[in-house]
Write a protein that holds these residues in place. Structure first.
Motif, PDB file in Angstrom:
ATOM      1  N   CYS A  66      21.272  25.118 -17.224  1.00  0.00           N
ATOM      2  CA  CYS A  66      21.915  26.430 -17.128  1.00  0.00           C
ATOM      3  C   CYS A  66      20.938  27.592 -17.280  1.00  0.00           C
ATOM      4  O   CYS A  66      21.081  28.622 -16.678  1.00  0.00           O
ATOM      5  N   ASN A 104      27.665  41.729 -16.111  1.00  0.00           N
ATOM      6  CA  ASN A 104      28.283  41.606 -14.787  1.00  0.00           C
ATOM      7  C   ASN A 104      27.933  42.786 -13.879  1.00  0.00           C
ATOM      8  O   ASN A 104      27.644  42.603 -12.705  1.00  0.00           O
ATOM      9  N   ALA A 122      23.480  35.577 -19.916  1.00  0.00           N
ATOM     10  CA  ALA A 122      24.846  35.135 -19.608  1.00  0.00           C
ATOM     11  C   ALA A 122      25.005  33.651 -19.932  1.00  0.00           C
ATOM     12  O   ALA A 122      26.016  33.232 -20.514  1.00  0.00           O
ATOM     13  N   SER A 123      24.000  32.853 -19.599  1.00  0.00           N
ATOM     14  CA  SER A 123      24.088  31.415 -19.868  1.00  0.00           C
ATOM     15  C   SER A 123      24.057  31.107 -21.356  1.00  0.00           C
ATOM     16  O   SER A 123      24.737  30.195 -21.820  1.00  0.00           O
ATOM     17  N   ALA A 162      29.425  41.475 -21.867  1.00  0.00           N
ATOM     18  CA  ALA A 162      29.719  40.770 -20.616  1.00  0.00           C
ATOM     19  C   ALA A 162      29.868  41.762 -19.464  1.00  0.00           C
ATOM     20  O   ALA A 162      29.372  41.524 -18.352  1.00  0.00           O
ATOM     21  N   ALA A 222      27.484  31.862 -22.552  1.00  0.00           N
ATOM     22  CA  ALA A 222      28.463  30.877 -22.072  1.00  0.00           C
ATOM     23  C   ALA A 222      28.293  29.518 -22.741  1.00  0.00           C
ATOM     24  O   ALA A 222      29.272  28.805 -22.959  1.00  0.00           O
ATOM     25  N   THR A 223      27.067  29.138 -23.067  1.00  0.00           N
ATOM     26  CA  THR A 223      26.853  27.799 -23.617  1.00  0.00           C
ATOM     27  C   THR A 223      26.815  27.783 -25.142  1.00  0.00           C
ATOM     28  O   THR A 223      27.304  26.844 -25.761  1.00  0.00           O
TER      29      THR A 223
END
Ligand SMILES: [Zn+2]
Length: 194
Positions: free
Chosen positions: A5, A96, A139-140, A92, A143-144
């Motif tokens: 990722c 984005n 972002a990864s 976020a 997310a992780t």
């Protein structure tokens, strides 16, 4: 698993970019085109994957415009690192918007036996590629591992940013030096006059 990722070097590029600014000391290590060149040389993960048009042309020429754009990207990256743990939705939204503005696109890559995905920009702007690499890496991580993994050093005179990729995720200070300094200060304030 995580390596599929994000790459540690891309996360590090994001943190290092944010930390070219030292808000408390008022120092800025990204004020000239030469400093931008040095930053990109030290962070190959943030360089555009030599586009066909640029092949054989040697290192790309950087301009004052690149510098101004990269400084704007730095502002976004720093804001994400500073805000993520307190306001993940805001972080976020920043990510984005930054990815959208940089016209990013995911690419699946293959080398020897290894497959991985990468987010690049379909423009040839150095700043857009840097934004794609750094913002997608952050972002990864969110997310992780979760947004609390991004943060600002608790050292009262520091405010350097960090991304905590450790197993237990309890990082509070940017470096051991800062952690040590804080524990010495706490010890002194507990034990008698200064
Ligand atoms: Zn620190």
């Amino acid at each position: 698993m995580l390596d599929a990722c994000y790459t540690t070097s891309a996360v590090q590029a994001a943190v290092d970019l944010a930390n070219t600014l030292k808000p408390i000391k008022g120092e800025d290590a990204l004020e000239t085109v030469e400093q931008l060149r040095d930053f990109l040389d030290a962070h190959p993960a943030a360089e555009p994957p030599s586009p066909a048009a640029n092949q054989g042309a040697g290192p790309r020429q950087l301009t004052r415009a690149d510098l101004a754009e990269v400084r704007a990207v730095r502002e976004t990256v720093r804001e994400v690192l500073e805000r993520a743990s307190a306001d993940a939705d805001e972080a976020a939204a920043l990510i984005n918007e930054g990815l959208r503005r940089s016209r990013t696109t995911p690419v699946l890559r293959h080398e020897d036996d290894r497959w991985w995905t990468e987010v690049t920009s379909d423009t040839d702007r150095c700043s857009a590629h840097l934004a794609a690499t750094t913002l997608s890496a952050l972002a990864s991580v969110i997310a992780t591992l979760g947004p609390a993994r991004l943060g600002v050093c608790a050292g009262p005179t520091c405010r350097a940013t960090f991304a905590d990729l450790s197993r237990n995720g309890s990082k509070q200070y940017c470096t051991r030096t800062c952690a040590h300094r804080a524990s010495v200060a706490a010890y002194r304030s507990r034990n008698g006059p200064r």
